[in-house]
Motif scaffolding. Structure first.
Motif, mmCIF file in Angstrom:
data_model
loop_
_atom_site.group_PDB
_atom_site.id
_atom_site.type_symbol
_atom_site.label_atom_id
_atom_site.label_comp_id
_atom_site.label_asym_id
_atom_site.label_seq_id
_atom_site.Cartn_x
_atom_site.Cartn_y
_atom_site.Cartn_z
ATOM 1 N N VAL A 516 2.705 -7.003 11.892
ATOM 2 C CA VAL A 516 1.479 -6.914 11.132
ATOM 3 C C VAL A 516 1.562 -5.826 10.048
ATOM 4 C CG1 VAL A 516 0.354 -5.235 12.647
ATOM 5 C CG2 VAL A 516 -1.040 -6.817 11.301
ATOM 6 N N GLN A 517 2.444 -4.830 10.248
ATOM 7 C CA GLN A 517 2.560 -3.731 9.295
ATOM 8 C C GLN A 517 3.646 -3.946 8.266
ATOM 9 O OE1 GLN A 517 3.104 -0.115 11.455
ATOM 10 N NE2 GLN A 517 1.112 -0.202 12.464
ATOM 11 N N GLU A 518 4.514 -4.892 8.473
ATOM 12 C CA GLU A 518 5.666 -5.059 7.583
ATOM 13 C C GLU A 518 5.241 -5.651 6.251
ATOM 14 O OE1 GLU A 518 9.078 -6.764 9.308
ATOM 15 O OE2 GLU A 518 9.943 -7.348 7.403
ATOM 16 N N PRO A 519 5.469 -4.943 5.174
ATOM 17 C CA PRO A 519 5.107 -5.490 3.857
ATOM 18 C C PRO A 519 5.899 -6.746 3.568
ATOM 19 C CG PRO A 519 5.650 -3.157 3.735
ATOM 20 C CD PRO A 519 6.081 -3.640 5.074
ATOM 21 N N LYS A 520 5.265 -7.658 2.909
ATOM 22 C CA LYS A 520 5.928 -8.920 2.597
ATOM 23 C C LYS A 520 6.383 -8.930 1.152
ATOM 24 C CE LYS A 520 3.293 -11.668 5.919
ATOM 25 N NZ LYS A 520 2.386 -12.812 6.089
ATOM 26 N N ALA A 521 7.548 -9.533 0.961
ATOM 27 C CA ALA A 521 8.042 -9.713 -0.401
ATOM 28 C C ALA A 521 7.330 -10.892 -1.027
ATOM 29 C CB ALA A 521 9.543 -9.980 -0.373
ATOM 30 N N LYS A 522 7.116 -10.827 -2.302
ATOM 31 C CA LYS A 522 6.476 -11.943 -2.978
ATOM 32 C C LYS A 522 7.245 -12.271 -4.254
ATOM 33 C CE LYS A 522 3.280 -8.828 -5.331
ATOM 34 N NZ LYS A 522 1.857 -8.536 -5.598
ATOM 35 N N VAL A 523 7.097 -13.492 -4.720
ATOM 36 C CA VAL A 523 7.815 -13.921 -5.916
ATOM 37 C C VAL A 523 6.986 -13.600 -7.145
ATOM 38 C CG1 VAL A 523 8.787 -15.886 -7.138
ATOM 39 C CG2 VAL A 523 8.943 -15.755 -4.647
ATOM 40 N N GLU A 524 7.622 -12.978 -8.121
ATOM 41 C CA GLU A 524 6.956 -12.668 -9.376
ATOM 42 C C GLU A 524 6.733 -13.965 -10.138
ATOM 43 O OE1 GLU A 524 6.108 -9.629 -10.558
ATOM 44 O OE2 GLU A 524 5.297 -10.463 -12.389
ATOM 45 N N GLU A 525 5.483 -14.309 -10.402
ATOM 46 C CA GLU A 525 5.174 -15.586 -11.018
ATOM 47 C C GLU A 525 5.075 -15.486 -12.540
ATOM 48 O OE1 GLU A 525 4.899 -17.814 -7.432
ATOM 49 O OE2 GLU A 525 4.986 -18.411 -9.531
ATOM 50 N N VAL A 532 12.226 -11.312 -7.408
ATOM 51 C CA VAL A 532 11.387 -11.073 -6.236
ATOM 52 C C VAL A 532 10.927 -9.622 -6.264
ATOM 53 C CG1 VAL A 532 11.423 -10.832 -3.719
ATOM 54 C CG2 VAL A 532 12.438 -12.847 -4.791
ATOM 55 N N VAL A 533 9.641 -9.404 -6.015
ATOM 56 C CA VAL A 533 9.121 -8.052 -5.906
ATOM 57 C C VAL A 533 9.144 -7.653 -4.435
ATOM 58 C CG1 VAL A 533 7.155 -6.533 -6.261
ATOM 59 C CG2 VAL A 533 7.678 -8.302 -7.951
ATOM 60 N N TYR A 534 9.953 -6.642 -4.127
ATOM 61 C CA TYR A 534 10.102 -6.212 -2.738
ATOM 62 C C TYR A 534 9.442 -4.855 -2.559
ATOM 63 C CZ TYR A 534 12.298 -4.924 1.677
ATOM 64 O OH TYR A 534 12.513 -4.545 2.982
ATOM 65 N N VAL A 535 8.645 -4.716 -1.508
ATOM 66 C CA VAL A 535 7.982 -3.455 -1.206
ATOM 67 C C VAL A 535 8.819 -2.703 -0.172
ATOM 68 C CG1 VAL A 535 5.871 -2.340 -0.399
ATOM 69 C CG2 VAL A 535 5.741 -4.500 -1.659
ATOM 70 N N VAL A 536 9.297 -1.526 -0.552
ATOM 71 C CA VAL A 536 10.176 -0.743 0.310
ATOM 72 C C VAL A 536 9.429 -0.284 1.560
ATOM 73 C CG1 VAL A 536 11.582 1.353 0.453
ATOM 74 C CG2 VAL A 536 11.515 0.044 -1.671
ATOM 75 N N LYS A 537 10.099 -0.409 2.706
ATOM 76 C CA LYS A 537 9.525 0.090 3.953
ATOM 77 C C LYS A 537 10.430 1.152 4.546
ATOM 78 C CE LYS A 537 11.359 -3.821 6.674
ATOM 79 N NZ LYS A 537 11.919 -4.602 5.576
ATOM 80 N N SER A 575 12.018 -4.726 -8.161
ATOM 81 C CA SER A 575 12.249 -6.099 -8.631
ATOM 82 C C SER A 575 13.684 -6.490 -8.291
ATOM 83 C CB SER A 575 12.026 -6.185 -10.149
ATOM 84 O OG SER A 575 10.686 -5.869 -10.467
ATOM 85 N N ILE A 576 13.835 -7.589 -7.554
ATOM 86 C CA ILE A 576 15.153 -8.036 -7.098
ATOM 87 C C ILE A 576 15.549 -9.284 -7.882
ATOM 88 C CG2 ILE A 576 16.570 -8.591 -5.101
ATOM 89 C CD1 ILE A 576 15.089 -5.921 -4.849
ATOM 90 N N PRO A 577 16.621 -9.192 -8.695
ATOM 91 C CA PRO A 577 17.075 -10.378 -9.432
ATOM 92 C C PRO A 577 17.842 -11.319 -8.500
ATOM 93 C CG PRO A 577 18.484 -8.511 -9.917
ATOM 94 C CD PRO A 577 17.418 -8.007 -8.996
#
Length: 580
Positions: A516-525, A532-537, A575-577
């Motif tokens: 529930v606490q793990e940030p999710k990666a989302k695709v930059e639209e 991909v925008v990745y949130v560092v944990k 941002s992950i290419p």
């Protein structure tokens, strides 16, 4: 008719050859003048021709030819001229000073390694070469004024055009030379100082303002984008050109419309900034920067006067340098950014000599590998051009841990080299959380509360490369020069058959996070569907993130313009290419 055709063909061919070497006379208006600013940087005493190093004689010949091509040429050095080769070091830079005089260098910036042998050498070099040093941001702590042994700036007249040249040096000098050699000096912010001096230089009539700096920059090979270590320099009003050094890079291009240049290292290239100026209005019509990669040219010839200087001094020290002291079966390789075979062998020698528990030295203090085969005294001077001595301390386990926290994965200064201990660490972890365990050669784990004997060099001992922890430890004294110790070790062994050990051990620490606490990666639209925008944990490192997306961590660092790839923080967005 055939004769006429042949004549035309010869003329065309001749012009093509001239074009290749940049010698075609370009028609200019009568009121225009082209001023060329030639520069070298980080020569480091590279007097002799070797590999990509073209040597002093060919370098000076190239400079003289350029000056013949355009008499309106100023030649400058961006510093770090003297320390680096055996011939120069044994004679404290004297042959380099004579070479610079013959080259007609007008001014030099002050590099951090100009202080390696003490302040008194700077005045001696100026006496021999006749070349003044420029340094606007080096202040005397006792007077809080600019040092008296260098001018902040100079204004020179070139065919009716006044060129103002302001000298600046890196603030890293405070810890990238022996700190005790500069303890009376303050290296002020170069951009802040330049902002104050540029208007003054303009008021005194300068038509062109140059910053002659020993400050680094990097240029991307693909995009040609340039990143200055002090970006503010390119935002100062009325600055027309910036000459760089220190980072040993090939740099030529524009930043904020200002031409910048750095001529690589060791005399391998000539940097050039060219200004075309209207002599009536004194306005710059055109400005550009370029590099002449001398090591790629086949037409270079020796300057006879400089060749004579180099030969005389080489002959003078030849009997010392040419002595074969032993041989090595295997190459003792070295990369300052990794724990190397040479680094391990060097610290083994240091540890044994001082009967210490642990030995450490800085990666930048060793300058080159030792190839398999005979080892000469000259090679040992190349390996360790600095006159460092052994310096021992009584240190707690906690202080020893600080050494490794600072010296592992440090892209700014390079990796610490060490002996007597195996260090387990977490790749990519933040400083302070990097070291997991330290195990001595006897199998015991280093106790943070116990004390141990540690030997290092006097550069690190005085806080060099930012190793300030030694100032908090109990000093046990200094002994012999490290280079001499290494020479004696080779002589004693006669034949080295040394192999690298696994002393630096990477550990991956797995951390469990509630889903529930793990940030999710989302695709930059919005712009790029392949990003991909990745949130560092917590516990993340670039290499782990790259592995997840099958992307090299170096690419992620570059894509996000990370100044220090080892420093990423929980909650930070990257941002992950990715390739679909």
């Amino acid at each position: 008719m055939n004769s006429r055709k042949r004549l035309i063909s010869y003329i065309v061919s001749f012009l093509m050859i001239l074009t290749m070497f940049g010698q075609v006379p370009v028609a200019k208006a009568a009121n225009e003048v082209t001023i060329d600013i030639l520069q070298i940087n980080d020569f480091h005493g590279s007097l002799k021709e070797s590999g990509k190093n073209v040597g002093a004689a060919k370098l000076v010949n190239a400079i003289k030819k350029a000056k013949e091509s355009n008499p309106n040429t100023i030649v400058l050095s961006a510093g770090d001229n003297f320390n680096g080769s055996a011939v120069s070091n044994l004679l404290y830079g004297e042959p380099v000073a004579k070479m610079m005089k013959e080259a007609g260098i007008m001014f030099s910036a002050v590099g951090n390694h100009e202080f390696d042998w003490g302040l008194d050498k700077i005045q001696k070099w100026e006496e021999i070469s006749g070349i003044p040093f420029l340094a606007a941001n080096i202040y005397d702590k006792n007077t809080n004024k600019p040092v008296t042994w260098a001018d902040p700036y100079k204004i020179v007249d070139v065919d009716g055009i006044k060129v103002g040249i302001i000298g600046l040096t890196t603030q890293e000098t405070a810890y990238k030379t022996k700190p005790q050699n500069v303890e009376s000096l303050e290296f002020k912010n170069p951009a802040e100082i330049a902002k104050k001096i540029v208007p003054k230089v303009k008021e005194e009539g300068a038509d062109i303002v140059l910053l002659l700096t020993h400050i680094g920059a990097f240029q991307d090979k693909q995009t040609k984008a340039i990143k200055l270590e002090v970006p503010e320099l390119a935002n100062i009003k009325d600055v027309d050109g910036i000459i760089l050094g220190h980072s040993h890079q090939k740099v030529a291009g524009m930043v904020n419309g200002i031409p910048v240049v750095q001529g690589y290292k060791y005399g391998r290239a000539l940097g050039k900034i060219s200004f075309t100026v209207d002599k009536d209005t004194k306005k710059i019509i055109k400005k550009e920067s370029s590099l002449d990669l001398l090591y790629e040219r086949k037409d270079l010839k020796d300057d006879e006067a400089v060749k004579k200087i180099v030969d005389e001094y080489t002959q003078k020290v030849g009997p010392i340098l040419d002595e074969v002291i032993g041989k090595t079966v295997n190459e003792l390789d070295h990369d300052r950014y990794k724990l190397s075979t040479l680094g391990e062998w060097t610290t083994d020698v240091m540890k044994q000599l001082e009967n210490a528990d642990i030995a450490v030295t800085n990666g930048g203090g060793l300058r080159t590998s030792i190839p398999a085969g005979d080892i000469t005294v000259g090679k040992m001077y190349e390996v360790m051009p600095f006159d460092n001595v052994l310096s021992s301390f009584e240190m707690t386990g906690k202080q020893i841990k600080e050494i490794f926290e600072h010296g592992i994965e440090n892209e700014e200064i390079g990796s610490v080299q060490f002996s007597g201990v195996k260090v387990e660490y977490i790749p990519g972890a933040k400083k302070g959380n990097k070291v997991v365990k330290m195990i001595l050669d006897n199998g015991e784990e280093v106790d943070l509360n116990k004390t141990y004997k540690v030997v290092t060099n006097d550069f690190m001992a005085s806080g060099g490369d930012g190793y300030t922890v030694f100032k908090e430890a109990k000093a046990l004294g200094e002994t012999i020069a490290i280079r001499d110790a290494l020479i004696e070790a080779v002589k004693k062994a006669k034949v080295l058959d040394y192999k690298k050990q696994d002393r630096l051990i990477a550990k991956e620490v797995k951390t469990e996070q509630p889903k529930v606490q793990e940030p999710k990666a989302k695709v930059e639209e919005s712009k790029n569907k392949n990003v991909v925008v990745y949130v560092v944990k917590k516990g993340d490192a670039l290499y782990k993130i790259g592995k997840k997306y099958n992307v090299k961590w170096q690419k992620i660092a570059k894509f996000n313009s990370l100044k220090n790839p080892n420093l990423i923080f929980p909650g930070q967005q990257l941002s992950i290419p990715v390739v679909n």
